[in-house]
Design a protein around this motif. Structure first.
Motif, PDB file in Angstrom:
ATOM      1  N   ASN A  30       0.840  -1.197   0.000  1.00 25.41           N
ATOM      2  CA  ASN A  30       0.000   0.000   0.000  1.00 25.41           C
ATOM      3  C   ASN A  30       0.875   1.247   0.000  1.00 25.41           C
ATOM      4  O   ASN A  30       1.559   1.550   0.970  1.00 25.41           O
ATOM      5  CB  ASN A  30      -0.917  -0.013   1.230  1.00 25.41           C
ATOM      6  N   ASP A  34      -2.660   7.490  -4.759  1.00 25.92           N
ATOM      7  CA  ASP A  34      -3.329   6.974  -5.938  1.00 25.92           C
ATOM      8  C   ASP A  34      -2.309   6.725  -7.049  1.00 25.92           C
ATOM      9  O   ASP A  34      -1.387   7.496  -7.255  1.00 25.92           O
ATOM     10  CB  ASP A  34      -4.378   7.985  -6.422  1.00 25.92           C
ATOM     11  N   HIS A  36      -0.605   3.513  -7.664  1.00 21.12           N
ATOM     12  CA  HIS A  36       0.367   2.443  -7.459  1.00 21.12           C
ATOM     13  C   HIS A  36      -0.237   1.170  -8.053  1.00 21.12           C
ATOM     14  O   HIS A  36      -0.843   0.368  -7.363  1.00 21.12           O
ATOM     15  CB  HIS A  36       0.660   2.294  -5.960  1.00 21.12           C
ATOM     16  N   TRP A  37      -0.056   0.995  -9.365  1.00 28.35           N
ATOM     17  CA  TRP A  37      -0.722  -0.070 -10.100  1.00 28.35           C
ATOM     18  C   TRP A  37       0.312  -0.907 -10.844  1.00 28.35           C
ATOM     19  O   TRP A  37       1.367  -0.416 -11.226  1.00 28.35           O
ATOM     20  CB  TRP A  37      -1.735   0.520 -11.081  1.00 28.35           C
ATOM     21  N   ASP A  59      -1.468  -1.518  -5.265  1.00 27.58           N
ATOM     22  CA  ASP A  59      -2.803  -1.105  -4.839  1.00 27.58           C
ATOM     23  C   ASP A  59      -3.847  -1.773  -5.727  1.00 27.58           C
ATOM     24  O   ASP A  59      -4.817  -2.351  -5.249  1.00 27.58           O
ATOM     25  CB  ASP A  59      -2.953   0.413  -4.907  1.00 27.58           C
ATOM     26  N   ASN A  85      -3.019  -7.891  -3.969  1.00 28.67           N
ATOM     27  CA  ASN A  85      -3.093  -6.467  -4.248  1.00 28.67           C
ATOM     28  C   ASN A  85      -4.001  -5.800  -3.221  1.00 28.67           C
ATOM     29  O   ASN A  85      -5.060  -6.341  -2.877  1.00 28.67           O
ATOM     30  CB  ASN A  85      -3.570  -6.250  -5.675  1.00 28.67           C
ATOM     31  N   VAL A  87      -5.947  -3.094  -2.846  1.00 28.94           N
ATOM     32  CA  VAL A  87      -7.306  -2.582  -3.070  1.00 28.94           C
ATOM     33  C   VAL A  87      -8.113  -3.554  -3.924  1.00 28.94           C
ATOM     34  O   VAL A  87      -9.125  -4.100  -3.488  1.00 28.94           O
ATOM     35  CB  VAL A  87      -7.261  -1.186  -3.717  1.00 28.94           C
TER      36      VAL A  87
END
Length: 212
Positions: A30, A34, A36-37, A59, A85, A87
């Motif tokens: 984590n 916003d 972090h993919w 994320d 992952n 999220v």
């Protein structure tokens, strides 16, 4: 940050023709921010193949986001492992997309009811076939509030076939997910592996197995 980016939220230019095969993508957990993919497909991206790829500890593992037409088109995700992952494992919207023979497990470990193992926000001509969804949205107590797989929004042309995901309800009312590790069709029973601590149950005495 994001490991691979195709397309751009601020651009409507076409981008496409990518193949990811036999890779292991591992994030840092984590990030608290916003973006972090593992793989990001934004706006007009077409003809992307993701095959034999492990995507873990971001994320969001695979994130698709479009604000213009035609959006993400002609996507194949096959024989891949999307796991841990923070999220969501897979999130977003694509058209003419096929998700085949993937293992999607242990995403959304907080158990949040707003996140899922795989969340598709619509899309046309979707194939979701022979995937396994294991222990997604299960928190440390074994409670499952989110989802294994969620399809939300408008879609046309959906094939959802031969996917596996098992939910169990404990005697104390908690819900969790499980993996089938054995079964006997003759007796209609299955052996399940569950995540998290089991609730306490009362002792039961069973009759003797000896027969006169």
């Amino acid at each position: 940050g994001t490991m691979f980016v195709h397309g751009n939220r601020q651009s409507q230019l076409d981008d496409g023709g990518y193949i990811y095969r036999n890779l292991h993508l591992r994030g840092l957990g984590n990030s608290g921010t916003d973006g972090h993919w593992g793989i990001y497909l934004g706006n007009n991206v077409h003809d992307v193949t993701i095959e034999g790829v492990v995507i873990e500890n971001f994320d969001i593992g695979l994130h698709m986001q479009s604000t213009s037409s035609p959006g993400v088109v002609n996507l194949l995700v096959r024989d891949s492992h999307i796991l841990r992952n923070v999220v969501q494992g897979i999130h977003g919207k694509a058209h003419n997309a096929s998700y085949e023979n993937n293992l999607i497990e242990r995403n959304n470990p907080s158990g949040s009811n707003r996140n899922h193992g795989m969340y598709l926000s619509g899309g046309n001509n979707l194939r979701i076939v022979n995937n396994r969804f294991l222990f997604n949205s299960v928190d440390s107590s074994g409670r499952c509030n989110g989802g294994q797989f969620t399809l939300h929004g408008q879609t046309d042309g959906l094939l959802f076939e031969n996917n596996q995901g098992v939910e169990v309800v404990y005697v104390d009312g908690r819900r969790g997910s499980a993996q089938v590790i054995g079964s006997d069709a003759n007796y209609d029973i299955a052996i399940l592996k569950v995540d998290g601590p089991l609730p306490a149950v009362a002792r039961h005495d069973f009759g003797s197995s000896e027969h006169g």
